[in-house]
Write a protein that holds these residues in place. Sequence first.
Motif, PDB file in Angstrom:
ATOM      1  N   VAL A  14       6.807  -7.144  -4.773  1.00  0.00           N
ATOM      2  CA  VAL A  14       6.989  -6.938  -6.219  1.00  0.00           C
ATOM      3  C   VAL A  14       5.856  -7.585  -7.001  1.00  0.00           C
ATOM      4  O   VAL A  14       5.246  -6.968  -7.879  1.00  0.00           O
ATOM      5  N   LEU A  15       5.546  -8.820  -6.677  1.00  0.00           N
ATOM      6  CA  LEU A  15       4.510  -9.553  -7.409  1.00  0.00           C
ATOM      7  C   LEU A  15       3.138  -8.921  -7.227  1.00  0.00           C
ATOM      8  O   LEU A  15       2.398  -8.702  -8.191  1.00  0.00           O
ATOM      9  N   TYR A  16       2.801  -8.617  -5.983  1.00  0.00           N
ATOM     10  CA  TYR A  16       1.480  -8.068  -5.687  1.00  0.00           C
ATOM     11  C   TYR A  16       1.313  -6.662  -6.277  1.00  0.00           C
ATOM     12  O   TYR A  16       0.286  -6.350  -6.870  1.00  0.00           O
ATOM     13  N   SER A  17       2.347  -5.840  -6.134  1.00  0.00           N
ATOM     14  CA  SER A  17       2.240  -4.481  -6.675  1.00  0.00           C
ATOM     15  C   SER A  17       2.136  -4.501  -8.198  1.00  0.00           C
ATOM     16  O   SER A  17       1.413  -3.703  -8.782  1.00  0.00           O
ATOM     17  N   ASN A  18       2.840  -5.437  -8.834  1.00  0.00           N
ATOM     18  CA  ASN A  18       2.746  -5.551 -10.282  1.00  0.00           C
ATOM     19  C   ASN A  18       1.332  -5.953 -10.715  1.00  0.00           C
ATOM     20  O   ASN A  18       0.784  -5.410 -11.669  1.00  0.00           O
ATOM     21  N   TYR A  19       0.733  -6.888  -9.989  1.00  0.00           N
ATOM     22  CA  TYR A  19      -0.642  -7.291 -10.292  1.00  0.00           C
ATOM     23  C   TYR A  19      -1.598  -6.099 -10.134  1.00  0.00           C
ATOM     24  O   TYR A  19      -2.416  -5.829 -11.014  1.00  0.00           O
ATOM     25  N   LEU A  20      -1.471  -5.388  -9.023  1.00  0.00           N
ATOM     26  CA  LEU A  20      -2.347  -4.238  -8.793  1.00  0.00           C
ATOM     27  C   LEU A  20      -2.160  -3.164  -9.858  1.00  0.00           C
ATOM     28  O   LEU A  20      -3.122  -2.531 -10.291  1.00  0.00           O
ATOM     29  N   TYR A  21      -0.931  -2.972 -10.297  1.00  0.00           N
ATOM     30  CA  TYR A  21      -0.653  -2.022 -11.375  1.00  0.00           C
ATOM     31  C   TYR A  21      -1.326  -2.477 -12.667  1.00  0.00           C
ATOM     32  O   TYR A  21      -1.951  -1.680 -13.373  1.00  0.00           O
ATOM     33  N   ASN A  22      -1.218  -3.765 -12.971  1.00  0.00           N
ATOM     34  CA  ASN A  22      -1.810  -4.294 -14.204  1.00  0.00           C
ATOM     35  C   ASN A  22      -3.330  -4.135 -14.247  1.00  0.00           C
ATOM     36  O   ASN A  22      -3.893  -3.894 -15.317  1.00  0.00           O
ATOM     37  N   ILE A  23      -3.986  -4.261 -13.105  1.00  0.00           N
ATOM     38  CA  ILE A  23      -5.443  -4.109 -13.126  1.00  0.00           C
ATOM     39  C   ILE A  23      -5.873  -2.645 -13.115  1.00  0.00           C
ATOM     40  O   ILE A  23      -7.057  -2.347 -13.262  1.00  0.00           O
ATOM     41  N   GLY A  24      -4.898  -1.736 -12.934  1.00  0.00           N
ATOM     42  CA  GLY A  24      -5.220  -0.326 -13.097  1.00  0.00           C
ATOM     43  C   GLY A  24      -5.245   0.535 -11.855  1.00  0.00           C
ATOM     44  O   GLY A  24      -5.725   1.671 -11.911  1.00  0.00           O
ATOM     45  N   LEU A  25      -4.742   0.029 -10.731  1.00  0.00           N
ATOM     46  CA  LEU A  25      -4.714   0.868  -9.533  1.00  0.00           C
ATOM     47  C   LEU A  25      -3.579   1.885  -9.623  1.00  0.00           C
ATOM     48  O   LEU A  25      -2.548   1.632 -10.232  1.00  0.00           O
ATOM     49  N   SER A  26      -3.777   3.015  -8.974  1.00  0.00           N
ATOM     50  CA  SER A  26      -2.757   4.064  -8.984  1.00  0.00           C
ATOM     51  C   SER A  26      -1.583   3.672  -8.090  1.00  0.00           C
ATOM     52  O   SER A  26      -1.715   2.848  -7.187  1.00  0.00           O
ATOM     53  N   ASP A  27      -0.455   4.293  -8.348  1.00  0.00           N
ATOM     54  CA  ASP A  27       0.744   4.037  -7.538  1.00  0.00           C
ATOM     55  C   ASP A  27       0.488   4.341  -6.068  1.00  0.00           C
ATOM     56  O   ASP A  27       0.962   3.629  -5.184  1.00  0.00           O
ATOM     57  N   LYS A  28      -0.275   5.397  -5.808  1.00  0.00           N
ATOM     58  CA  LYS A  28      -0.565   5.776  -4.424  1.00  0.00           C
ATOM     59  C   LYS A  28      -1.349   4.682  -3.711  1.00  0.00           C
ATOM     60  O   LYS A  28      -1.024   4.311  -2.581  1.00  0.00           O
ATOM     61  N   ILE A  29      -2.360   4.156  -4.357  1.00  0.00           N
ATOM     62  CA  ILE A  29      -3.184   3.105  -3.743  1.00  0.00           C
ATOM     63  C   ILE A  29      -2.365   1.834  -3.572  1.00  0.00           C
ATOM     64  O   ILE A  29      -2.468   1.144  -2.556  1.00  0.00           O
ATOM     65  N   ILE A  30      -1.510   1.518  -4.545  1.00  0.00           N
ATOM     66  CA  ILE A  30      -0.658   0.332  -4.438  1.00  0.00           C
ATOM     67  C   ILE A  30       0.270   0.471  -3.236  1.00  0.00           C
ATOM     68  O   ILE A  30       0.400  -0.465  -2.432  1.00  0.00           O
ATOM     69  N   ALA A  31       0.907   1.617  -3.094  1.00  0.00           N
ATOM     70  CA  ALA A  31       1.824   1.846  -1.966  1.00  0.00           C
ATOM     71  C   ALA A  31       1.079   1.751  -0.639  1.00  0.00           C
ATOM     72  O   ALA A  31       1.577   1.136   0.319  1.00  0.00           O
ATOM     73  N   GLU A  32      -0.096   2.333  -0.562  1.00  0.00           N
ATOM     74  CA  GLU A  32      -0.892   2.271   0.667  1.00  0.00           C
ATOM     75  C   GLU A  32      -1.283   0.832   0.993  1.00  0.00           C
ATOM     76  O   GLU A  32      -1.247   0.419   2.156  1.00  0.00           O
ATOM     77  N   THR A  33      -1.648   0.079  -0.023  1.00  0.00           N
ATOM     78  CA  THR A  33      -2.057  -1.315   0.167  1.00  0.00           C
ATOM     79  C   THR A  33      -0.909  -2.147   0.712  1.00  0.00           C
ATOM     80  O   THR A  33      -1.077  -2.920   1.664  1.00  0.00           O
ATOM     81  N   ILE A  34       0.262  -1.972   0.132  1.00  0.00           N
ATOM     82  CA  ILE A  34       1.430  -2.724   0.594  1.00  0.00           C
ATOM     83  C   ILE A  34       1.794  -2.315   2.013  1.00  0.00           C
ATOM     84  O   ILE A  34       2.066  -3.164   2.870  1.00  0.00           O
ATOM     85  N   GLN A  35       1.764  -1.027   2.308  1.00  0.00           N
ATOM     86  CA  GLN A  35       2.094  -0.568   3.662  1.00  0.00           C
ATOM     87  C   GLN A  35       1.093  -1.100   4.680  1.00  0.00           C
ATOM     88  O   GLN A  35       1.481  -1.541   5.759  1.00  0.00           O
ATOM     89  N   ASN A  36      -0.190  -1.083   4.333  1.00  0.00           N
ATOM     90  CA  ASN A  36      -1.204  -1.624   5.238  1.00  0.00           C
ATOM     91  C   ASN A  36      -0.982  -3.110   5.488  1.00  0.00           C
ATOM     92  O   ASN A  36      -1.157  -3.594   6.612  1.00  0.00           O
ATOM     93  N   SER A  37      -0.610  -3.836   4.458  1.00  0.00           N
ATOM     94  CA  SER A  37      -0.334  -5.273   4.606  1.00  0.00           C
ATOM     95  C   SER A  37       0.858  -5.501   5.519  1.00  0.00           C
ATOM     96  O   SER A  37       0.829  -6.375   6.392  1.00  0.00           O
TER      97      SER A  37
END
Length: 82
Positions: A51-74
């Motif tokens: 939740v925290l990391y995805s919110n940060y990534l959203y705030n800096i302007g990354l797309s939902d798709k990239i955020i989801a991929e980043t979390i899944q890769n992690s």
Amino acid sequence: MSSTVILEHGLQVSRDENELYFTVMKGAEWLLIQKRYKKEIQITLEEMLNVLYSNYLYNIGLSDKIIAETIQNSLNFLKSLD
């Protein structure tokens, strides 16, 4: 790390904005930890970090798709360490 992500994706985030987003993230983390400790919410540490990391990534302007991929890769990386 955040500077690398911002540069890699060509985002327009000033140093002050980035600092604000980090401050907000730390405040949210503290609030979630308190609520979890008081058993006001049922959340795992993994869920809280997502939740925290995805919110940060959203705030800096990354797309939902990239955020989801980043979390899944992690998650995949962490599971590979077991």
